[in-house]
Write a protein that holds these residues in place. Structure first.
Motif, PDB file in Angstrom:
ATOM      1  N   GLU A  46     -30.506 -64.629  24.227  1.00  0.00           N
ATOM      2  CA  GLU A  46     -29.238 -64.530  23.509  1.00  0.00           C
ATOM      3  C   GLU A  46     -29.444 -64.714  22.009  1.00  0.00           C
ATOM      4  OE1 GLU A  46     -29.717 -66.010  26.379  1.00  0.00           O
ATOM      5  OE2 GLU A  46     -28.074 -65.469  27.722  1.00  0.00           O
ATOM      6  N   ARG A  47     -30.365 -65.582  21.629  1.00  0.00           N
ATOM      7  CA  ARG A  47     -30.667 -65.790  20.210  1.00  0.00           C
ATOM      8  C   ARG A  47     -31.258 -64.517  19.605  1.00  0.00           C
ATOM      9  NH1 ARG A  47     -33.128 -70.422  20.875  1.00  0.00           N
ATOM     10  NH2 ARG A  47     -35.238 -69.609  20.818  1.00  0.00           N
ATOM     11  N   ILE A  48     -32.178 -63.899  20.312  1.00  0.00           N
ATOM     12  CA  ILE A  48     -32.779 -62.645  19.847  1.00  0.00           C
ATOM     13  C   ILE A  48     -31.722 -61.544  19.798  1.00  0.00           C
ATOM     14  CG2 ILE A  48     -34.439 -60.834  20.448  1.00  0.00           C
ATOM     15  CD1 ILE A  48     -36.171 -63.182  21.647  1.00  0.00           C
ATOM     16  N   ALA A  49     -30.873 -61.498  20.804  1.00  0.00           N
ATOM     17  CA  ALA A  49     -29.809 -60.485  20.834  1.00  0.00           C
ATOM     18  C   ALA A  49     -28.832 -60.673  19.680  1.00  0.00           C
ATOM     19  CB  ALA A  49     -29.075 -60.527  22.177  1.00  0.00           C
ATOM     20  N   SER A  50     -28.591 -61.919  19.273  1.00  0.00           N
ATOM     21  CA  SER A  50     -27.666 -62.148  18.161  1.00  0.00           C
ATOM     22  C   SER A  50     -28.233 -61.589  16.864  1.00  0.00           C
ATOM     23  CB  SER A  50     -27.322 -63.630  18.023  1.00  0.00           C
ATOM     24  OG  SER A  50     -28.408 -64.377  17.524  1.00  0.00           O
ATOM     25  N   ILE A  51     -29.539 -61.661  16.685  1.00  0.00           N
ATOM     26  CA  ILE A  51     -30.165 -61.069  15.502  1.00  0.00           C
ATOM     27  C   ILE A  51     -30.109 -59.541  15.596  1.00  0.00           C
ATOM     28  CG2 ILE A  51     -32.304 -60.892  14.159  1.00  0.00           C
ATOM     29  CD1 ILE A  51     -30.814 -63.691  14.144  1.00  0.00           C
ATOM     30  N   ALA A  52     -30.306 -59.005  16.780  1.00  0.00           N
ATOM     31  CA  ALA A  52     -30.186 -57.556  16.977  1.00  0.00           C
ATOM     32  C   ALA A  52     -28.765 -57.086  16.654  1.00  0.00           C
ATOM     33  CB  ALA A  52     -30.567 -57.181  18.401  1.00  0.00           C
ATOM     34  N   LEU A  53     -27.777 -57.907  16.981  1.00  0.00           N
ATOM     35  CA  LEU A  53     -26.385 -57.585  16.664  1.00  0.00           C
ATOM     36  C   LEU A  53     -26.209 -57.400  15.164  1.00  0.00           C
ATOM     37  CD1 LEU A  53     -23.277 -57.519  17.422  1.00  0.00           C
ATOM     38  CD2 LEU A  53     -23.330 -59.990  16.982  1.00  0.00           C
ATOM     39  N   LEU A  54     -26.782 -58.291  14.374  1.00  0.00           N
ATOM     40  CA  LEU A  54     -26.682 -58.184  12.918  1.00  0.00           C
ATOM     41  C   LEU A  54     -27.272 -56.860  12.432  1.00  0.00           C
ATOM     42  CD1 LEU A  54     -27.764 -61.809  11.868  1.00  0.00           C
ATOM     43  CD2 LEU A  54     -25.453 -60.969  12.333  1.00  0.00           C
ATOM     44  N   LYS A  55     -28.425 -56.496  12.959  1.00  0.00           N
ATOM     45  CA  LYS A  55     -29.083 -55.247  12.549  1.00  0.00           C
ATOM     46  C   LYS A  55     -28.264 -54.032  12.959  1.00  0.00           C
ATOM     47  CE  LYS A  55     -32.168 -55.015  10.501  1.00  0.00           C
ATOM     48  NZ  LYS A  55     -32.182 -55.043   9.020  1.00  0.00           N
ATOM     49  N   ARG A  56     -27.705 -54.050  14.159  1.00  0.00           N
ATOM     50  CA  ARG A  56     -26.875 -52.928  14.605  1.00  0.00           C
ATOM     51  C   ARG A  56     -25.675 -52.752  13.683  1.00  0.00           C
ATOM     52  NH1 ARG A  56     -29.688 -49.518  17.556  1.00  0.00           N
ATOM     53  NH2 ARG A  56     -30.687 -50.528  19.285  1.00  0.00           N
ATOM     54  N   TYR A  57     -25.051 -53.866  13.305  1.00  0.00           N
ATOM     55  CA  TYR A  57     -23.895 -53.793  12.413  1.00  0.00           C
ATOM     56  C   TYR A  57     -24.305 -53.190  11.065  1.00  0.00           C
ATOM     57  CZ  TYR A  57     -19.632 -54.920   9.968  1.00  0.00           C
ATOM     58  OH  TYR A  57     -18.473 -54.810   9.247  1.00  0.00           O
ATOM     59  N   GLU A  58     -25.395 -53.708  10.497  1.00  0.00           N
ATOM     60  CA  GLU A  58     -25.882 -53.175   9.223  1.00  0.00           C
ATOM     61  C   GLU A  58     -26.088 -51.668   9.311  1.00  0.00           C
ATOM     62  OE1 GLU A  58     -29.592 -55.071   8.255  1.00  0.00           O
ATOM     63  OE2 GLU A  58     -28.724 -57.072   8.391  1.00  0.00           O
ATOM     64  N   GLN A  59     -26.750 -51.242  10.363  1.00  0.00           N
ATOM     65  CA  GLN A  59     -27.078 -49.828  10.521  1.00  0.00           C
ATOM     66  C   GLN A  59     -25.828 -48.979  10.703  1.00  0.00           C
ATOM     67  OE1 GLN A  59     -29.674 -49.984  13.902  1.00  0.00           O
ATOM     68  NE2 GLN A  59     -31.424 -50.692  12.711  1.00  0.00           N
ATOM     69  N   LEU A  60     -24.895 -49.422  11.548  1.00  0.00           N
ATOM     70  CA  LEU A  60     -23.713 -48.606  11.817  1.00  0.00           C
ATOM     71  C   LEU A  60     -22.825 -48.511  10.590  1.00  0.00           C
ATOM     72  CD1 LEU A  60     -22.145 -46.876  13.800  1.00  0.00           C
ATOM     73  CD2 LEU A  60     -20.990 -48.953  14.603  1.00  0.00           C
ATOM     74  N   GLN A  61     -22.615 -49.602   9.886  1.00  0.00           N
ATOM     75  CA  GLN A  61     -21.752 -49.538   8.706  1.00  0.00           C
ATOM     76  C   GLN A  61     -22.358 -48.608   7.659  1.00  0.00           C
ATOM     77  OE1 GLN A  61     -21.782 -50.550   5.313  1.00  0.00           O
ATOM     78  NE2 GLN A  61     -19.636 -49.916   5.159  1.00  0.00           N
ATOM     79  N   ASP A  62     -23.654 -48.718   7.435  1.00  0.00           N
ATOM     80  CA  ASP A  62     -24.326 -47.843   6.476  1.00  0.00           C
ATOM     81  C   ASP A  62     -24.251 -46.383   6.909  1.00  0.00           C
ATOM     82  OD1 ASP A  62     -26.171 -47.480   4.108  1.00  0.00           O
ATOM     83  OD2 ASP A  62     -27.443 -46.679   5.719  1.00  0.00           O
ATOM     84  N   MET A  63     -24.542 -46.127   8.162  1.00  0.00           N
ATOM     85  CA  MET A  63     -24.541 -44.749   8.654  1.00  0.00           C
ATOM     86  C   MET A  63     -23.133 -44.154   8.620  1.00  0.00           C
ATOM     87  SD  MET A  63     -26.451 -42.252   9.470  1.00  0.00           S
ATOM     88  CE  MET A  63     -27.940 -43.198   9.409  1.00  0.00           C
ATOM     89  N   LEU A  64     -22.116 -44.956   8.909  1.00  0.00           N
ATOM     90  CA  LEU A  64     -20.737 -44.466   8.833  1.00  0.00           C
ATOM     91  C   LEU A  64     -20.383 -44.055   7.414  1.00  0.00           C
ATOM     92  CD1 LEU A  64     -18.736 -46.860  11.155  1.00  0.00           C
ATOM     93  CD2 LEU A  64     -18.971 -44.388  11.385  1.00  0.00           C
ATOM     94  N   GLY A  65     -20.831 -44.834   6.440  1.00  0.00           N
ATOM     95  CA  GLY A  65     -20.595 -44.462   5.047  1.00  0.00           C
ATOM     96  C   GLY A  65     -21.247 -43.137   4.706  1.00  0.00           C
ATOM     97  N   ARG A  66     -22.472 -42.948   5.146  1.00  0.00           N
ATOM     98  CA  ARG A  66     -23.175 -41.677   4.901  1.00  0.00           C
ATOM     99  C   ARG A  66     -22.488 -40.518   5.622  1.00  0.00           C
ATOM    100  NH1 ARG A  66     -29.603 -42.850   5.433  1.00  0.00           N
ATOM    101  NH2 ARG A  66     -29.620 -44.917   4.477  1.00  0.00           N
ATOM    102  N   LEU A  67     -22.094 -40.760   6.862  1.00  0.00           N
ATOM    103  CA  LEU A  67     -21.437 -39.724   7.653  1.00  0.00           C
ATOM    104  C   LEU A  67     -20.116 -39.313   7.002  1.00  0.00           C
ATOM    105  CD1 LEU A  67     -21.085 -37.960  10.178  1.00  0.00           C
ATOM    106  CD2 LEU A  67     -20.260 -40.003  11.376  1.00  0.00           C
ATOM    107  N   PHE A  68     -19.349 -40.283   6.556  1.00  0.00           N
ATOM    108  CA  PHE A  68     -18.070 -39.963   5.949  1.00  0.00           C
ATOM    109  C   PHE A  68     -18.254 -39.210   4.639  1.00  0.00           C
ATOM    110  CE2 PHE A  68     -14.074 -41.077   3.661  1.00  0.00           C
ATOM    111  CZ  PHE A  68     -13.232 -40.341   4.484  1.00  0.00           C
ATOM    112  N   ARG A  69     -19.249 -39.588   3.854  1.00  0.00           N
ATOM    113  CA  ARG A  69     -19.523 -38.854   2.610  1.00  0.00           C
ATOM    114  C   ARG A  69     -19.931 -37.407   2.933  1.00  0.00           C
ATOM    115  NH1 ARG A  69     -19.951 -42.507  -1.758  1.00  0.00           N
ATOM    116  NH2 ARG A  69     -21.265 -41.175  -3.039  1.00  0.00           N
ATOM    117  N   ALA A  70     -20.723 -37.220   3.972  1.00  0.00           N
ATOM    118  CA  ALA A  70     -21.111 -35.861   4.368  1.00  0.00           C
ATOM    119  C   ALA A  70     -19.877 -35.064   4.804  1.00  0.00           C
ATOM    120  CB  ALA A  70     -22.150 -35.909   5.485  1.00  0.00           C
TER     121      ALA A  70
END
Length: 156
Positions: A46-70
């Motif tokens: 669960e501790r490892i998964a919580s860190i993975a959660l942070l990375k997923r959020y970072e990636q999705l928010q960034d990618m959504l910004g790029r997708l919307f700009r496209a």
């Protein structure tokens, strides 16, 4: 790469990131939000998964910004000097977010996750909890944007 190809590639990437959230949800739902102030009390998985959660959020928010700009580029909008607030206002205008401030908050959370590593364990717990709560809204934004792209015929 054409704008249409860029949109398709970004959607495919977002789909994979959201699938990663789906992988994490059953592991984290029983333990999040954390009620204490110490993640080390969580079992290792669960501790490892919580860190993975942070990375997923970072990636999705960034990618959504790029997708919307496209998408805006495809709509023939000039995005070269678009600020985060401009983007948020456009997302609200199109009904992708209910309130532009929600998008600004999502971007601010991502920036905190990427650029500031907390020394204090309680602050790390707060970030995990904030990310857990915010991830559901971020996935909803993607779902709405993806539906709009499909309506425009941009997804195959």
């Amino acid at each position: 790469m054409t704008t249409e190809e860029l949109i398709g590639a970004a959607v495919a990437r977002c789909d994979r990131i959201v699938a990663g959230f789906d992988d994490l949800r059953p592991v984290l739902a029983p333990v999040l939000p954390v009620t204490g102030d110490d993640l080390t009390k969580l079992p290792p998985a669960e501790r490892i998964a919580s860190i993975a959660l942070l990375k997923r959020y970072e990636q999705l928010q960034d990618m959504l910004g790029r997708l919307f700009r496209a998408y805006l580029t495809w709509e023939l909008e000039d995005v070269r000097e678009m600020t985060r607030r401009d983007q948020a206002n456009q997302l609200e205008r199109l009904g992708v977010v209910a309130d532009a401030d929600d998008w600004v908050a999502a971007a601010e959370l991502r920036n905190r996750l990427v650029h500031e590593y907390p020394i204090d364990e309680a602050e790390q717990v707060d970030r995990v909890n904030d990310t857990w709560n915010a991830s559901f809204g971020l996935i909803k934004v993607y779902t709405k944007l993806r539906a709009r792209l499909a309506q425009q015929g941009l997804l195959s």
